[in-house]
Design a protein around this motif. Structure first.
Motif, PDB file in Angstrom:
ATOM      1  N   GLY A  58       0.874  -1.386  -0.120  1.00  0.00           N
ATOM      2  CA  GLY A  58      -0.209  -0.101  -0.319  1.00  0.00           C
ATOM      3  C   GLY A  58       0.987   1.469  -0.114  1.00  0.00           C
ATOM      4  O   GLY A  58      -0.170   2.266   0.174  1.00  0.00           O
ATOM      5  N   ASN A  59       1.607   1.491  -0.493  1.00  0.00           N
ATOM      6  CA  ASN A  59       2.809   2.663  -0.393  1.00  0.00           C
ATOM      7  C   ASN A  59       3.551   2.705  -2.096  1.00  0.00           C
ATOM      8  O   ASN A  59       4.394   2.607  -2.388  1.00  0.00           O
ATOM      9  CB  ASN A  59       4.579   2.210   0.498  1.00  0.00           C
ATOM     10  CG  ASN A  59       4.875   3.623   0.518  1.00  0.00           C
ATOM     11  OD1 ASN A  59       5.030   4.283   0.292  1.00  0.00           O
ATOM     12  ND2 ASN A  59       5.588   3.526   1.946  1.00  0.00           N
ATOM     13  N   LYS A  60       1.788   3.536  -1.934  1.00  0.00           N
ATOM     14  CA  LYS A  60       2.394   3.912  -3.894  1.00  0.00           C
ATOM     15  C   LYS A  60       3.727   5.059  -3.713  1.00  0.00           C
ATOM     16  O   LYS A  60       4.106   4.330  -5.210  1.00  0.00           O
ATOM     17  CB  LYS A  60       1.356   5.212  -3.860  1.00  0.00           C
ATOM     18  CG  LYS A  60       0.661   5.056  -5.400  1.00  0.00           C
ATOM     19  CD  LYS A  60      -0.425   5.861  -6.003  1.00  0.00           C
ATOM     20  CE  LYS A  60      -1.238   5.160  -5.854  1.00  0.00           C
ATOM     21  NZ  LYS A  60      -2.576   5.986  -6.658  1.00  0.00           N
ATOM     22  N   SER A  61       3.968   5.975  -2.977  1.00  0.00           N
ATOM     23  CA  SER A  61       5.859   7.034  -3.246  1.00  0.00           C
ATOM     24  C   SER A  61       6.556   6.022  -3.249  1.00  0.00           C
ATOM     25  O   SER A  61       7.529   6.115  -3.925  1.00  0.00           O
ATOM     26  CB  SER A  61       5.135   7.445  -1.980  1.00  0.00           C
ATOM     27  OG  SER A  61       6.451   8.166  -2.309  1.00  0.00           O
ATOM     28  N   LYS A  62       6.815   5.086  -2.235  1.00  0.00           N
ATOM     29  CA  LYS A  62       7.605   4.052  -2.635  1.00  0.00           C
ATOM     30  C   LYS A  62       7.619   2.726  -3.249  1.00  0.00           C
ATOM     31  O   LYS A  62       8.754   2.924  -4.468  1.00  0.00           O
ATOM     32  CB  LYS A  62       8.134   3.499  -1.460  1.00  0.00           C
ATOM     33  CG  LYS A  62       8.674   3.822  -0.290  1.00  0.00           C
ATOM     34  CD  LYS A  62       8.674   2.873   0.731  1.00  0.00           C
ATOM     35  CE  LYS A  62       9.935   3.560   1.893  1.00  0.00           C
ATOM     36  NZ  LYS A  62      10.170   2.741   3.361  1.00  0.00           N
ATOM     37  N   MET A  63       6.811   2.453  -3.980  1.00  0.00           N
ATOM     38  CA  MET A  63       6.431   1.988  -5.682  1.00  0.00           C
ATOM     39  C   MET A  63       7.122   2.643  -6.401  1.00  0.00           C
ATOM     40  O   MET A  63       7.741   2.143  -7.266  1.00  0.00           O
ATOM     41  CB  MET A  63       4.478   1.043  -5.291  1.00  0.00           C
ATOM     42  CG  MET A  63       4.473   0.486  -7.238  1.00  0.00           C
ATOM     43  SD  MET A  63       2.321   0.502  -6.543  1.00  0.00           S
ATOM     44  CE  MET A  63       2.460   2.527  -7.310  1.00  0.00           C
ATOM     45  N   ARG A  64       6.573   3.928  -6.539  1.00  0.00           N
ATOM     46  CA  ARG A  64       6.671   4.509  -8.088  1.00  0.00           C
ATOM     47  C   ARG A  64       8.194   4.972  -7.732  1.00  0.00           C
ATOM     48  O   ARG A  64       8.615   4.457  -9.097  1.00  0.00           O
ATOM     49  CB  ARG A  64       6.108   5.321  -7.966  1.00  0.00           C
ATOM     50  CG  ARG A  64       4.958   5.449  -8.288  1.00  0.00           C
ATOM     51  CD  ARG A  64       3.807   6.925  -8.599  1.00  0.00           C
ATOM     52  NE  ARG A  64       2.384   6.439  -9.106  1.00  0.00           N
ATOM     53  CZ  ARG A  64       0.994   7.553  -9.210  1.00  0.00           C
ATOM     54  NH1 ARG A  64       2.091   8.814  -8.754  1.00  0.00           N
ATOM     55  NH2 ARG A  64       0.422   7.304  -9.645  1.00  0.00           N
TER      56      ARG A  64
END
Length: 254
Positions: A58-64
């Motif tokens: 659920g960590n969109k920032s780290k994912m991107r």
């Protein structure tokens, strides 16, 4: 799903150690120059996996951010291989189009517009001499080229039709998969939501047939379909498959 957040965190840490080992091998000179592109591409693949893991947490920032780092290593790997081919005519470039397609997917998921522009430019600039060197795999070339053109906002009809004509009908598995890719790309190019959804449905069926609960958390995300769905959204299309293999966190910001 058969994994917990703890499983995913453990996968992230383990994959990070593999990346650190790869960097150390490069720094210590253990990787020959003619294998350096493979090492860079491998780092990109591992970072892509970590990006997926961050998405599952659920960590969109780290994912991107991680997808963006992955893309940079894919680009470096491709450029190193193309440079190597300039001095070594025996260098096999057959799979480069698929690496470029993977780069495009990672760039799309990163939401990094500079990375995406570089990935599109690199793919569109890939030399058409490939078609002479690898007559049996034109479909790989046209797949990457068509996707890059669509991402560039260029009409890809001619390239998509070249893909259609080059699909090897004597290989049922390949033909089935690439016919689904073909429908997806046709739909994306013409903004036909029904055609795009039909292509993505076929790709998801193919993925589900091969899916195994044993392959780990990253295997719970169908990256090609997610990337195509994000591409559709970027093009203003109301397309997003209702599938557990296409998590909502990958949906682009509105």
């Amino acid at each position: 799903m058969t994994y917990t957040d703890e499983d995913v965190v453990s996968k992230i840490e383990f994959t990070k150690t593999l990346i650190e080992d790869a960097f150390e091998d490069i720094e210590q000179g253990y990787v020959p120059n003619d294998r350096l592109h493979i090492a860079k591409r491998s780092i990109g693949k591992k970072l892509k996996a970590i990006g997926i893991y961050h998405g599952l947490l659920g960590n969109k920032s780290k994912m991107r951010t991680t997808f963006s780092r992955a893309g940079e290593y894919y680009i470096e790997g491709v450029r190193l291989q193309l440079d190597l081919a300039e001095t070594d005519p025996g260098e096999n470039l057959e799979e480069v189009p698929l690496t470029l397609a993977e780069l495009l997917r990672v760039a799309v998921l990163s939401a990094d517009e500079d990375l995406l522009a570089n990935a599109v430019q690199l793919t569109r600039g890939f030399d058409e001499s490939y078609l002479d060197e690898y007559p049996e795999t034109h479909y790989k070339y046209y797949y990457a080229k068509a996707y890059a053109e669509i991402l560039a906002g260029v009409d890809s009809k001619a390239t998509v039709e070249s893909l259609s004509a080059s699909i090897p009908e004597d290989n049922n598995d390949v033909a089935m998969y690439y016919r689904c890719l073909l429908r997806t790309l046709r739909g994306l190019n013409t903004l036909d939501e029904g055609e795009t959804e039909a292509g993505l449905s076929g790709l998801l069926s193919n993925f589900a047939d091969k899916f195994s609960e044993q392959i780990g958390p990253a295997g719970h995300v169908c990256v090609p379909v997610v990337a195509f769905a994000v591409t559709a959204q970027r093009r203003g299309m109301d397309v997003w498959p209702d599938s557990r293999f296409v998590p909502e966190i990958f949906r682009p910001d509105q």
